[in-house]
Design a protein around this motif. Structure first.
Motif, PDB file in Angstrom:
ATOM      1  N   PRO A 246       5.688 -21.204   7.915  1.00 55.36           N
ATOM      2  CA  PRO A 246       5.682 -22.110   9.061  1.00 55.36           C
ATOM      3  C   PRO A 246       6.253 -23.289   8.706  1.00 55.36           C
ATOM      4  O   PRO A 246       6.540 -23.649   7.432  1.00 55.36           O
ATOM      5  N   ASP A 247       6.469 -24.058   9.699  1.00 54.16           N
ATOM      6  CA  ASP A 247       7.141 -25.738   9.363  1.00 54.16           C
ATOM      7  C   ASP A 247       5.874 -26.457   9.195  1.00 54.16           C
ATOM      8  O   ASP A 247       4.622 -26.131   8.890  1.00 54.16           O
ATOM      9  N   ASP A 248       6.150 -27.838   9.066  1.00 55.51           N
ATOM     10  CA  ASP A 248       4.975 -28.800   8.891  1.00 55.51           C
ATOM     11  C   ASP A 248       4.040 -28.906   9.974  1.00 55.51           C
ATOM     12  O   ASP A 248       3.006 -29.416   9.824  1.00 55.51           O
ATOM     13  N   PRO A 252       6.066 -21.006  13.044  1.00 54.15           N
ATOM     14  CA  PRO A 252       6.711 -20.178  12.241  1.00 54.15           C
ATOM     15  C   PRO A 252       8.179 -20.277  12.450  1.00 54.15           C
ATOM     16  O   PRO A 252       8.642 -20.433  13.521  1.00 54.15           O
ATOM     17  N   VAL A 253       8.835 -20.359  11.244  1.00 54.70           N
ATOM     18  CA  VAL A 253      10.257 -20.428  11.295  1.00 54.70           C
ATOM     19  C   VAL A 253      11.092 -19.537  10.416  1.00 54.70           C
ATOM     20  O   VAL A 253      12.364 -19.308  10.581  1.00 54.70           O
ATOM     21  N   ASP A 254      10.391 -18.777   9.564  1.00 51.79           N
ATOM     22  CA  ASP A 254      10.892 -17.832   8.953  1.00 51.79           C
ATOM     23  C   ASP A 254      10.005 -16.856   8.280  1.00 51.79           C
ATOM     24  O   ASP A 254       8.608 -16.926   8.375  1.00 51.79           O
ATOM     25  N   TRP A 255      10.497 -15.840   7.702  1.00 49.41           N
ATOM     26  CA  TRP A 255       9.560 -14.910   6.714  1.00 49.41           C
ATOM     27  C   TRP A 255      10.162 -14.807   5.461  1.00 49.41           C
ATOM     28  O   TRP A 255      11.348 -14.793   4.982  1.00 49.41           O
TER      29      TRP A 255
END
Length: 563
Positions: A246-248, A252-255
């Motif tokens: 996750p970002d701040d 979710p931004v990636d895995w």
């Protein structure tokens, strides 16, 4: 200064409290951890033994019914529960309920030596005759078990059960042969030693029994890890274990890949996958399929598995992807390569469309030919008195019959197209088979890459038969060589069949693959084009009319390989 003499009531109180504490500890462990048959029974045995010692403490202050008979009944029941617990743990077999009835005659014997012949020695002998063999029987499963990983603990557990037997036997022999004023609270060395050892034995036996549970649990966990690791590594499907990043703000931004099996690594062409983000393993994944992150996040948040089909352009493959979440923020993906199935489905769909189209065209063409045939036969009857006109009408009727025959033969070949699913076919092998049926008359046929395979309809060989047959038929006297070559491009493979015979005029090239166009039946190149199109292969003629003929077949990615 006098030496402290142990107070047996204090020892009984210690045994009572220790057994109660051990029972409570075992019950909590049984409720919260993975345990095996017998552990709960062992804790109940400790509880009954604790109550028995509590009643023993009351001798002299309460009725003998409670402090002798009921106390010994609870003590006997505790030993039976221990035997049952050990049998269940090592043998997975419970102690038959009828053995518990043995407590009744023992209690009757205690009653005799309490109310009829009040004898502490008699009660001690009865205790020894029951407890000694019972504890040995309880220790037997641990001794004869074949579990190697816990052998030392098994023997220590058995020893903790058996050692009190020695002290009990010694006390009984002394009390029986040496007269004295004995009681359960006697402070002689043998009585005090027996109960002191009983405290230590209860603690050790319970601890060792708990350790046996832990060792078995650990062993099964290790075996399970080995089994599932082997399954994970050797499964044909590609599998990966990942964690959402996750970002701040928690979006979710990636895995990240935490683990992957050999098939996944082979598909990606990379060994170093663990600890890498998705973009490091599959650089185009977010641009090509931005919906994947949303899907994985949805599975993690909803904890509901999903399955979908996806095309990866970089691999030129179709996959069926199954996703589930084993724990928060983590997910497992399993990719099953379904490229061949998708290609087969697509080929069958195109084939059915073409067959339906052909059916209508063929009926229309044959109906036109039959009308013409009927007209020429009518002319023949009308002109039967004129031999010249009669023969001319019959000749044209024969031509129409030949045309209908060619159309029916073509229809037969066309109907066979797509009947069987496409397969991987070695180009060199099918060309070698095709040329054996043709009169080469010294013309060389060269295949540059004999390891090339193409995913095509089973009639793929007929394409090369038609191309080589046309070269031999129309190549002229300058024809000396037919060459099959290939080269890879960004979009697939160009498979070329060229010859050095007579070229094809530019104005005719656009119509080469039309049905009915040509010098012979006009069906060969049309059929070839249709066969190729079943698996998405296109064909065109791109040769220099002054230098010869070159047919280029464009094979999509994923439908050719070298092996």
């Amino acid at each position: 200064m006098t030496m402290w003499e142990p107070d047996l009531r204090t020892i009984f109180l210690l045994i009572c409290l220790i057994n109660a504490f051990l029972a409570l500890m075992i019950l909590v462990y049984w409720k919260t951890q993975k345990t095996y048959e017998g552990l709960a029974l062992w804790s109940f045995g400790l509880l009954f033994q604790s109550v028995a010692y509590l009643l023993f403490m009351l001798q002299g202050a309460a009725a003998a019914l409670l402090t002798i008979l009921l106390a010994n009944a609870f003590s006997m029941l505790a030993i039976f529960l221990r035997i049952d617990a050990v049998r269940r743990f090592f043998w997975s077999r419970s102690l038959p309920a009828r053995y518990y009835l043995l407590i009744l005659p023992i209690i009757l014997a205690y009653a005799y030596f309490t109310y009829i012949s009040d004898s502490i020695t008699g009660r001690a002998v009865i205790s020894a005759l029951f407890i000694a063999p019972a504890l040995i029987i309880a220790a037997a499963p641990a001794i004869v078990s074949q579990e190697r990983e816990n052998r030392i603990i098994r023997y220590l557990f058995a020893a903790a059960l058996v050692v009190p037997v020695v002290f009990l036997a010694a006390r009984t022999v002394v009390w029986y042969f040496i007269p004295g004023q004995y009681s359960i609270f006697s402070t002689d060395a043998f009585n005090t030693g027996f109960f002191s050892v009983a405290i230590i034995a209860d603690i050790l036996a319970t601890g060792f029994f708990l350790m046996l549970n832990m060792i078995r649990s650990r062993t099964e966990l290790e075996e399970s890890e080995v089994k599932y690791r082997s399954l994970f590594e050797n499964m044909l499907e590609s599998a990966a274990y990942c964690r959402i990043i996750p970002d701040d703000e928690g979006r979710p931004v990636d895995w990240m890949y935490l683990d992957a099996n050999a098939s996944f690594k082979q598909s990606c062409g990379k060994e170093a996958i663990v600890g890498k983000r998705s973009g490091e393993i599959l650089p185009e994944i977010h641009d090509e399929h931005p919906e994947l992150l949303e899907t994985f996040s949805r599975v993690v948040s909803s904890r509901r598995p999903e399955r979908f089909e996806i095309w990866f352009q970089g691999f030129a493959r179709w996959f069926r992807c199954s996703v589930f979440t084993p724990k928060p923020d983590h997910f497992v993906t399993i990719y099953d390569d379904i490229t061949q199935r998708k290609l087969t489905e697509s080929a069958l769909l195109r084939t059915n469309t073409k067959l339906n189209l052909l059916s209508g065209i063929t009926r229309h063409d044959i109906r036109n030919q039959l009308q013409a045939l009927s007209g020429y036969l009518e002319l023949a009857r009308v002109n039967s008195h004129s031999p010249g006109c009669f023969q001319e009408s019959l000749g044209k009727a024969d031509c129409i019959v030949d045309t209908i025959n060619h159309q029916l033969e073509f229809t037969k070949d066309y109907e066979e197209m797509g009947v069987n699913a496409p397969t991987w076919q070695n180009v060199d092998a099918i060309i070698s088979q095709a040329v054996t049926l043709l009169p080469l008359k010294g013309t060389r046929v060269e295949v540059e890459q004999p390891d090339l395979e193409v995913y095509a309809d089973p009639l793929f060989g007929k394409v090369f038969y038609n191309l080589v047959d046309n070269a031999l038929r129309y190549g002229g006297s300058q024809l000396t060589r037919i060459r099959i070559s290939s080269r890879e491009t960004d979009t697939g493979l160009i498979l070329s069949c060229e010859n050095d015979g007579a070229g094809i005029p530019t104005e005719e090239k656009k119509r080469l693959f039309e049905r009915g166009y040509g010098k012979h039946t006009g069906l060969g190149l049309f059929l070839s084009s249709e066969i190729l199109s079943i698996t998405g292969i296109s064909i065109s003629e791109n040769g220099d009319p002054e230098k010869g003929v070159r047919f280029d077949m464009i094979v999509p990615k994923g439908e050719f390989r070298f092996r």
